[in-house]
Design an enzyme around this catalytic site. Structure first.
Site, PDB file in Angstrom:
ATOM      1  N   SER A 109       0.655  -1.159  -0.131  1.00 26.70           N
ATOM      2  CA  SER A 109      -0.187   0.094   0.018  1.00 26.70           C
ATOM      3  C   SER A 109       0.868   1.194  -0.091  1.00 26.70           C
ATOM      4  CB  SER A 109      -0.985  -0.057   1.230  1.00 26.70           C
ATOM      5  OG  SER A 109      -2.315   0.899   0.970  1.00 26.70           O
ATOM      6  N   ASP A 216     -10.052  -5.008  -4.151  1.00 28.52           N
ATOM      7  CA  ASP A 216      -9.541  -4.091  -3.444  1.00 28.52           C
ATOM      8  C   ASP A 216     -10.291  -2.357  -3.452  1.00 28.52           C
ATOM      9  OD1 ASP A 216      -7.937  -2.088  -2.070  1.00 28.52           O
ATOM     10  OD2 ASP A 216      -5.930  -3.011  -2.898  1.00 28.52           O
ATOM     11  N   HIS A 246      -7.924  -5.587   0.143  1.00 29.32           N
ATOM     12  CA  HIS A 246      -6.497  -4.623   0.124  1.00 29.32           C
ATOM     13  C   HIS A 246      -5.171  -5.408   0.585  1.00 29.32           C
ATOM     14  CE1 HIS A 246      -4.043  -1.243  -0.094  1.00 29.32           C
ATOM     15  NE2 HIS A 246      -3.879  -1.108   1.278  1.00 29.32           N
TER      16      HIS A 246
END
Length: 271
Positions: A109, A216, A246
Site C-alpha cells: 500500500s 481492493d 486490500h
C-alpha cells in the site's frame, strides 16, 4: 511450528527515533525488508515474516515516521523522501549484519509507494521488488481529498482489508493502528510522491512481483496497474486474486499468496 523470535532496534531516523523490527536468522539465504502501509505498523507483518523466515530469510521492518513505535506526530508525513531515507537506514543496518546476502524489498500500500521510490533511488542494491496493493500510478484519493475545504475525519474501514473477519477485528482493536482521518500535509505528500515516482523512470532489470486483490476498495487495481507497468523495466510478474481485498497477506487465501511470493523469490535470487 514455533513462531520466530522478534527483536526491536531503535535507530536514528530522519526525524527522530526509528523503531525497526527484526526476525533474526542465523544463516539466511536472503534479507527481506518490509515496508508497511498507511496508519499501521510493522508488527502486523509477523505472519509474513514467519513465512519468509521459514523460507530462509532474515526479515527487517521499520515502523515508518509517525507510525507504530517510531517518532513523529501520528500519520504525519510531510516528505516521503524522509521515509525512503529511513528505509535506507534500516537496509544498511540489515546488510551490515548479513553482508553479501541478496536483499528483497516488500512494500504494501503506502509502503509500496515508498518501496517504488526506494527502488528508483537504490535499485542497484536490490535483488527483487515485491509490491502488494501498492499506492502507485492513478490513485485518485489524494486529488479528491485535497479538493475539499476540510478533509473528513474518516478512518479506514477494517472490513476493506480482508474477507477474514478476524483481521478486521484485530485491526480495530490494535492500539498502534491509527483510527482517525488523513492529515492534509500527508495527503499533499502522497500527491507529490505519486508524481515523483511517475516521473522517476523504471527500475530496469530489477525483477518485480505485483500482488493485488481484485476487489481492493482502498487502492483499486486499474490505477495501480498504470503505475506498476511504468515502474517495471520489463521483468514483471503479476498475481491478481479474485475476490481479495486490500491486504492480500492477511486474506483468506493467504497461503496461495505466500506460495506465489516464495516461488517468485526462489526463481529470481538463488542464494
Amino acid at each position: 511450528m514455533p513462531e520466530p523470535e522478534v527483536r526491536e532496534h531503535v535507530l536514528d531516523g530522519a526525524r527522530g527515533a526509528l523503531a525497526v523490527h527484526e526476525w533474526p536468522h542465523a544463516h539466511p539465504r536472503r534479507v527481506v525488508l518490509v515496508s508497511h502501509g498507511y496508519g499501521e505498523h510493522a508488527g502486523r507483518y509477523a505472519g509474513l515474516a514467519a513465512v519468509l523466515h521459514r523460507h530462509g530469510a532474515a526479515v527487517y521492518a521499520p515502523d515508518h515516521l509517525g507510525h507504530g513505535r517510531s517518532a513523529g506526530e501520528r500519520v504525519l508525513i510531510e516528505d516521503f523522501e524522509d521515509v525512503v531515507g529511513d528505509l535506507r537506514t534500516a537496509a544498511l543496518f540489515a546488510t551490515a549484519a548479513h553482508p553479501g546476502r541478496p536483499v528483497v524489498l516488500v512494500g504494501h500500500s503506502m509502503g509500496g509507494l515508498i518501496a517504488a521510490r526506494y527502488a528508483q533511488r537504490y535499485g542497484d542494491d536490490l535483488a527483487a521488488l515485491v509490491l502488494s496493493g501498492p499506492v502507485i500510478g492513478g490513485w485518485a484519493l489524494p486529488g479528491r481529498l485535497l479538493a475539499l475545504d476540510e478533509i473528513p475525519d474518516t478512518p479506514i474501514s477494517p472490513g476493506a482489508l480482508s474477507r477474514d473477519p478476524a483481521v478486521a477485528a484485530a485491526y480495530a482493536a490494535d492500539p498502534l493502528v491509527w483510527h482517525g482521518g488523513m492529515k492534509r500535509p500527508t495527503v499533499e505528500a502522497f500527491a507529490r510522491t505519486l508524481d515523483t515516482v511517475a516521473r522517476g523512470g523504471d527500475v530496469g532489470a530489477l525483477p518485480v512481483l505485483w500482488l493485488h486483490g481484485e476487489a481492493d476498495p482502498l487502492v483499486p487495481l486499474p490505477g495501480s496497474r498504470v503505475g506498476v507497468t511504468a515502474l517495471s523495466g520489463g521483468r514483471l510478474t503479476e498475481r491478481v486474486y479474485p475476490g481479495a481485498r486490500h491486504e492480500v497477506f492477511h486474506e483468506e487465501n493467504r497461503d496461495e499468496v505466500f506460495a506465489d511470493l516464495t516461488g517468485f523469490l526462489d526463481g529470481v535470487c538463488q542464494a
